[in-house]
Scaffold this motif. Structure first.
Motif, PDB file in Angstrom:
ATOM      1  N   VAL A  75       1.355  -6.804   7.537  1.00 33.10           N
ATOM      2  CA  VAL A  75       2.779  -7.028   7.821  1.00 33.10           C
ATOM      3  C   VAL A  75       3.576  -7.072   6.522  1.00 33.10           C
ATOM      4  CG1 VAL A  75       4.426  -8.639   8.825  1.00 33.10           C
ATOM      5  CG2 VAL A  75       2.253  -8.212   9.974  1.00 33.10           C
ATOM      6  N   ARG A  76       3.082  -7.837   5.532  1.00 33.55           N
ATOM      7  CA  ARG A  76       3.765  -7.907   4.239  1.00 33.55           C
ATOM      8  C   ARG A  76       3.775  -6.546   3.557  1.00 33.55           C
ATOM      9  NH1 ARG A  76       0.728 -12.564   1.199  1.00 33.55           N
ATOM     10  NH2 ARG A  76       1.564 -11.448  -0.588  1.00 33.55           N
ATOM     11  N   TYR A  77       2.696  -5.787   3.721  1.00 32.83           N
ATOM     12  CA  TYR A  77       2.595  -4.445   3.146  1.00 32.83           C
ATOM     13  C   TYR A  77       3.669  -3.523   3.725  1.00 32.83           C
ATOM     14  CZ  TYR A  77       0.696   0.238   2.433  1.00 32.83           C
ATOM     15  OH  TYR A  77       0.541   1.562   2.126  1.00 32.83           O
ATOM     16  N   LYS A  78       3.780  -3.504   5.046  1.00 28.50           N
ATOM     17  CA  LYS A  78       4.781  -2.644   5.700  1.00 28.50           C
ATOM     18  C   LYS A  78       6.201  -3.037   5.292  1.00 28.50           C
ATOM     19  CE  LYS A  78       2.427   0.111   8.423  1.00 28.50           C
ATOM     20  NZ  LYS A  78       2.516   1.562   8.351  1.00 28.50           N
ATOM     21  N   LYS A  79       6.447  -4.346   5.200  1.00 24.06           N
ATOM     22  CA  LYS A  79       7.779  -4.829   4.806  1.00 24.06           C
ATOM     23  C   LYS A  79       8.114  -4.392   3.381  1.00 24.06           C
ATOM     24  CE  LYS A  79      10.428  -9.068   4.237  1.00 24.06           C
ATOM     25  NZ  LYS A  79      10.363 -10.522   4.170  1.00 24.06           N
ATOM     26  N   LEU A  80       7.143  -4.503   2.477  1.00 25.86           N
ATOM     27  CA  LEU A  80       7.365  -4.120   1.088  1.00 25.86           C
ATOM     28  C   LEU A  80       7.582  -2.618   0.947  1.00 25.86           C
ATOM     29  CD1 LEU A  80       7.425  -5.162  -1.841  1.00 25.86           C
ATOM     30  CD2 LEU A  80       4.984  -4.683  -1.943  1.00 25.86           C
ATOM     31  N   ILE A  81       6.801  -1.829   1.663  1.00 29.64           N
ATOM     32  CA  ILE A  81       6.959  -0.372   1.637  1.00 29.64           C
ATOM     33  C   ILE A  81       8.358   0.016   2.113  1.00 29.64           C
ATOM     34  CG2 ILE A  81       6.169   1.772   2.761  1.00 29.64           C
ATOM     35  CD1 ILE A  81       4.221   0.984   0.745  1.00 29.64           C
ATOM     36  N   GLY A  82       8.828  -0.659   3.168  1.00 26.96           N
ATOM     37  CA  GLY A  82      10.164  -0.374   3.685  1.00 26.96           C
ATOM     38  C   GLY A  82      11.263  -0.772   2.715  1.00 26.96           C
ATOM     39  N   GLN A  83      11.115  -1.922   2.060  1.00 28.76           N
ATOM     40  CA  GLN A  83      12.133  -2.384   1.120  1.00 28.76           C
ATOM     41  C   GLN A  83      12.244  -1.477  -0.091  1.00 28.76           C
ATOM     42  OE1 GLN A  83      11.059  -6.365   0.034  1.00 28.76           O
ATOM     43  NE2 GLN A  83      12.529  -7.284   1.441  1.00 28.76           N
ATOM     44  N   LEU A  84      11.115  -1.074  -0.632  1.00 26.23           N
ATOM     45  CA  LEU A  84      11.125  -0.284  -1.861  1.00 26.23           C
ATOM     46  C   LEU A  84      11.302   1.206  -1.608  1.00 26.23           C
ATOM     47  CD1 LEU A  84       8.287  -2.043  -3.859  1.00 26.23           C
ATOM     48  CD2 LEU A  84      10.739  -2.321  -4.106  1.00 26.23           C
ATOM     49  N   ASP A  85      11.240   1.621  -0.363  1.00 23.29           N
ATOM     50  CA  ASP A  85      11.415   3.018   0.021  1.00 23.29           C
ATOM     51  C   ASP A  85      10.412   3.903  -0.714  1.00 23.29           C
ATOM     52  OD1 ASP A  85      12.594   5.058   1.487  1.00 23.29           O
ATOM     53  OD2 ASP A  85      13.955   5.578  -0.144  1.00 23.29           O
ATOM     54  N   ILE A  86       9.131   3.550  -0.584  1.00 20.10           N
ATOM     55  CA  ILE A  86       8.072   4.366  -1.152  1.00 20.10           C
ATOM     56  C   ILE A  86       7.143   4.814  -0.042  1.00 20.10           C
ATOM     57  CG2 ILE A  86       8.133   3.410  -3.477  1.00 20.10           C
ATOM     58  CD1 ILE A  86       5.958   1.527  -2.787  1.00 20.10           C
ATOM     59  N   ARG A  87       6.444   5.910  -0.281  1.00 24.54           N
ATOM     60  CA  ARG A  87       5.556   6.458   0.743  1.00 24.54           C
ATOM     61  C   ARG A  87       4.240   5.727   0.767  1.00 24.54           C
ATOM     62  NH1 ARG A  87       5.230  12.578  -1.002  1.00 24.54           N
ATOM     63  NH2 ARG A  87       4.865  11.518  -2.949  1.00 24.54           N
ATOM     64  N   GLU A  88       3.614   5.762   1.923  1.00 27.60           N
ATOM     65  CA  GLU A  88       2.255   5.208   2.031  1.00 27.60           C
ATOM     66  C   GLU A  88       1.293   6.193   1.386  1.00 27.60           C
ATOM     67  OE1 GLU A  88       0.535   3.355   5.484  1.00 27.60           O
ATOM     68  OE2 GLU A  88       2.493   3.378   6.403  1.00 27.60           O
ATOM     69  N   PRO A  89       0.299   5.686   0.664  1.00 27.63           N
ATOM     70  CA  PRO A  89      -0.675   6.601   0.070  1.00 27.63           C
ATOM     71  C   PRO A  89      -1.508   7.278   1.139  1.00 27.63           C
ATOM     72  CG  PRO A  89      -1.310   4.336  -0.326  1.00 27.63           C
ATOM     73  CD  PRO A  89       0.039   4.312   0.328  1.00 27.63           C
ATOM     74  N   LYS A  90      -1.941   8.496   0.832  1.00 25.38           N
ATOM     75  CA  LYS A  90      -2.795   9.224   1.770  1.00 25.38           C
ATOM     76  C   LYS A  90      -4.172   8.581   1.788  1.00 25.38           C
ATOM     77  CE  LYS A  90      -0.537  13.617   1.029  1.00 25.38           C
ATOM     78  NZ  LYS A  90      -0.679  14.976   0.520  1.00 25.38           N
TER      79      LYS A  90
END
Length: 92
Positions: A75-90
């Motif tokens: 959950v914290r991971y998804k929130k941080l990815i959304g805030q920083l606008d970065i892609r998820e690693p493959k």
């Protein structure tokens, strides 16, 4: 190049709350700012190979921290990815 062009993405109340500079979120946030700064520098100076190496090292550190956070707390991971606008690693 404008040095103060990177505006903080984390809201002010969250900054005051987040005094822990050792937290994974803060580290990923600071690495992301460094990555954006180095990327804009490298657009101007294409042959700066030492900065390219530094950028690759910072990218690796951020990738490892994000992998750790995704394993520990999704959950914290998804929130941080959304805030920083970065892609998820493959994933392999």
């Amino acid at each position: 190049m404008v040095k103060n062009s990177f505006i903080s993405i984390i809201p002010q109340e969250e900054k005051d709350e987040n005094k822990n500079k050792g937290s994974v979120e803060f580290q990923v946030f600071s690495f992301t700012n460094k990555i954006r700064r180095l990327t804009s520098h490298l657009q101007l100076h294409k042959k700066d190979f030492l900065s390219q190496r530094g950028l690759r090292k910072i990218l690796g550190k951020r990738q490892r921290l994000l992998a750790y956070l995704s394993k520990k707390n999704r959950v914290r991971y998804k929130k941080l990815i959304g805030q920083l606008d970065i892609r998820e690693p493959k994933t392999r």
